[in-house]
Design a protein around this motif. Structure first.
Motif, mmCIF file in Angstrom:
data_model
loop_
_atom_site.group_PDB
_atom_site.id
_atom_site.type_symbol
_atom_site.label_atom_id
_atom_site.label_comp_id
_atom_site.label_asym_id
_atom_site.label_seq_id
_atom_site.Cartn_x
_atom_site.Cartn_y
_atom_site.Cartn_z
ATOM 1 N N CYS A 1 75.997 53.217 63.817
ATOM 2 C CA CYS A 1 74.929 54.070 62.997
ATOM 3 C C CYS A 1 74.001 53.557 62.952
ATOM 4 N N GLU A 2 72.461 54.431 62.983
ATOM 5 C CA GLU A 2 71.431 53.822 62.951
ATOM 6 C C GLU A 2 70.705 55.107 61.781
ATOM 7 N N LYS A 3 69.656 53.447 60.837
ATOM 8 C CA LYS A 3 68.897 54.374 59.886
ATOM 9 C C LYS A 3 67.718 53.850 59.523
ATOM 10 N N THR A 4 66.761 54.202 59.927
ATOM 11 C CA THR A 4 64.956 53.748 59.241
ATOM 12 C C THR A 4 64.763 54.318 58.943
ATOM 13 N N PHE A 5 64.020 52.915 57.726
ATOM 14 C CA PHE A 5 63.460 53.125 55.948
ATOM 15 C C PHE A 5 62.067 52.834 56.645
ATOM 16 N N ILE A 6 61.016 53.560 55.533
ATOM 17 C CA ILE A 6 59.660 53.020 56.022
ATOM 18 C C ILE A 6 58.988 52.483 54.508
ATOM 19 N N TYR A 7 58.270 51.775 54.469
ATOM 20 C CA TYR A 7 57.829 50.875 53.665
ATOM 21 C C TYR A 7 55.990 50.947 54.159
ATOM 22 N N SER A 8 55.241 50.957 52.742
ATOM 23 C CA SER A 8 54.237 51.157 52.626
ATOM 24 C C SER A 8 53.572 50.217 52.330
ATOM 25 N N LEU A 9 52.754 49.614 52.584
ATOM 26 C CA LEU A 9 51.772 48.541 52.192
ATOM 27 C C LEU A 9 50.588 49.078 51.196
ATOM 28 N N ASP A 10 49.703 48.697 50.730
ATOM 29 C CA ASP A 10 48.291 49.064 50.030
ATOM 30 C C ASP A 10 47.517 48.127 49.647
ATOM 31 N N GLU A 11 46.440 48.312 50.579
ATOM 32 C CA GLU A 11 45.598 47.174 49.542
ATOM 33 C C GLU A 11 45.349 47.257 48.544
ATOM 34 N N LEU A 12 45.148 45.453 48.215
ATOM 35 C CA LEU A 12 45.569 45.567 46.492
ATOM 36 C C LEU A 12 44.570 45.710 45.880
ATOM 37 N N ASN A 13 44.519 46.068 44.803
ATOM 38 C CA ASN A 13 43.405 47.243 44.257
ATOM 39 C C ASN A 13 43.277 45.869 42.807
ATOM 40 N N ILE A 14 41.908 45.484 43.713
ATOM 41 C CA ILE A 14 40.883 44.437 43.104
ATOM 42 C C ILE A 14 40.503 44.994 41.835
ATOM 43 N N PRO A 15 40.365 43.719 40.272
ATOM 44 C CA PRO A 15 39.859 44.468 39.285
ATOM 45 C C PRO A 15 38.827 43.849 38.758
ATOM 46 N N SER A 16 37.834 45.120 38.402
ATOM 47 C CA SER A 16 36.537 44.421 38.405
ATOM 48 C C SER A 16 36.179 43.334 36.658
ATOM 49 N N PRO A 17 35.763 42.276 37.288
ATOM 50 C CA PRO A 17 34.950 41.826 35.696
ATOM 51 C C PRO A 17 34.866 42.655 34.572
ATOM 52 N N GLN A 18 35.173 42.415 33.181
ATOM 53 C CA GLN A 18 34.293 43.158 32.216
ATOM 54 C C GLN A 18 33.102 42.218 31.780
ATOM 55 N N PHE A 19 32.286 42.645 32.035
ATOM 56 C CA PHE A 19 30.677 41.983 31.550
ATOM 57 C C PHE A 19 30.201 42.650 30.162
ATOM 58 N N GLN A 20 28.699 41.973 29.642
ATOM 59 C CA GLN A 20 28.163 42.321 28.876
ATOM 60 C C GLN A 20 27.044 41.472 29.168
ATOM 61 N N VAL A 21 25.477 42.631 28.927
ATOM 62 C CA VAL A 21 23.878 42.220 29.272
ATOM 63 C C VAL A 21 23.770 41.648 28.287
ATOM 64 N N GLN A 22 22.998 40.706 28.387
ATOM 65 C CA GLN A 22 22.304 39.889 27.211
ATOM 66 C C GLN A 22 20.332 40.269 27.400
ATOM 67 N N PRO A 23 19.651 40.758 27.297
ATOM 68 C CA PRO A 23 18.700 41.541 27.431
ATOM 69 C C PRO A 23 17.532 40.075 26.962
ATOM 70 N N ALA A 24 16.291 39.995 28.474
ATOM 71 C CA ALA A 24 15.358 38.569 28.126
ATOM 72 C C ALA A 24 14.598 38.704 27.392
ATOM 73 N N ASP A 25 14.421 38.082 26.426
ATOM 74 C CA ASP A 25 12.963 38.044 26.022
ATOM 75 C C ASP A 25 11.698 36.967 26.375
ATOM 76 N N CYS A 26 10.356 37.139 25.410
ATOM 77 C CA CYS A 26 9.592 36.643 26.024
ATOM 78 C C CYS A 26 10.225 34.725 25.646
ATOM 79 N N HIS A 27 10.524 34.611 24.855
ATOM 80 C CA HIS A 27 11.059 33.649 24.176
ATOM 81 C C HIS A 27 11.272 32.449 24.976
ATOM 82 N N ASN A 28 12.411 33.360 26.215
ATOM 83 C CA ASN A 28 13.261 32.234 27.119
ATOM 84 C C ASN A 28 12.531 32.602 28.602
#
Length: 271
Positions: free
Chosen positions: A166-193
């Motif tokens: 007897c034969e039985k076929t099973f299906i398996y799926s591969l999904d692309e890796l979910n790439i998480p985005s890095p977390q960040f904060q923005v430090q504004p510029a000023d004229c002193h730097n």
């Protein structure tokens, strides 16, 4: 006149009756029958009736899903049980009890390892202990390796064959890796730097080698921003090929702005 004493041994199948000396016997055991002979002497017959057991055979069998099994002129296409009778050579019945079932499959255990986006570095790893020792298998590419390597996203099939064919076929799926985005904060510029802002990485989430507009990472956590503009953060991911860069969608339209209170002494640069 006199008496004759005889002993007669008989046997009987379950449910049957025996006719002996003008009498019917439907039970086993010991009985006494009186009979008259032609010379007017009495004959006493001790009748011993012993049981003969029916032969019972239990038969368990399986068949492939979608097939039709024929047993003693019966067509079978699903799980069932039934009993048949046939006469044995001693006159008693042979009882056959059939238990018939469609082959029940265990789903093979396959571990998927997702490929990176637009890459072919995925894997499917079959656990050999999840197969019966009498089962064989092959993949859709006709290979029979326990590990499939260099796979892109998509569907893959594994066909298992048991000892009945007897034969039985099973299906398996591969999904692309979910790439998480890095977390960040923005430090504004000023004229002193010199109006250079900073993009501070607060949680890399597995990313590394950050850059914006080809500017490399400053130290371990900050990227120099050269002025008001839209920035795209690029980075590598730890599980993906070293030449595959990803671009954060979280700051596609990031606009570095100036705080008037911070840079109020910068003259004409602030309107």
């Amino acid at each position: 006149s006199g008496k004759y004493i005889l002993t007669e041994h008989l046997s009987m199948c379950p449910g049957d009756s025996i006719y002996f000396r003008n009498q019917w016997f439907s039970d086993t055991g010991k009985f006494v029958v009186n009979a008259s002979s032609s010379n007017f002497c009495d004959t006493i017959i001790h009748v011993i009736i012993e049981p003969i057991e029916n032969i019972q055979i239990n038969i368990d069998t399986q068949f492939c899903d979608g097939d039709i099994l024929i047993i003693e002129n019966q067509q079978i296409s699903s799980d069932t049980s039934f009993i048949t009778f046939s006469n044995d050579i001693d006159g008693c019945d042979t009882i056959r009890k059939y238990t018939v079932s469609v082959v029940d499959w265990n789903t093979p255990s396959v571990t998927p390892i997702s490929p990176c986006p637009d890459a072919s570095d995925g894997q499917l790893i079959l656990d050999p202990n999840s197969l019966d020792p009498n089962e064989s298998f092959f993949w859709e590419d006709l290979s029979n390796d326990h590990s499939r390597d260099n796979l892109s996203s998509g569907s893959y099939s594994l066909t298992v064959i048991n000892s009945l064919g007897c034969e039985k076929t099973f299906i398996y799926s591969l999904d692309e890796l979910n790439i998480p985005s890095p977390q960040f904060q923005v430090q504004p510029a000023d004229c002193h730097n010199d109006f250079q802002g900073r993009l501070i990485i607060s949680n890399a989430n597995g990313a590394h080698s950050f850059s914006v507009h080809q500017n490399p990472l400053l130290g371990d956590s900050a990227i120099v921003l050269d002025g008001p503009a839209s920035y795209h953060l690029k980075y590598l991911f730890e599980h993906c090929p070293a030449d595959t860069f990803f671009e954060s969608t979280l700051i596609d339209t990031l606009q570095l702005t100036f705080d008037k209170d911070v840079v109020s002494d910068c003259g004409a640069l602030v309107e």
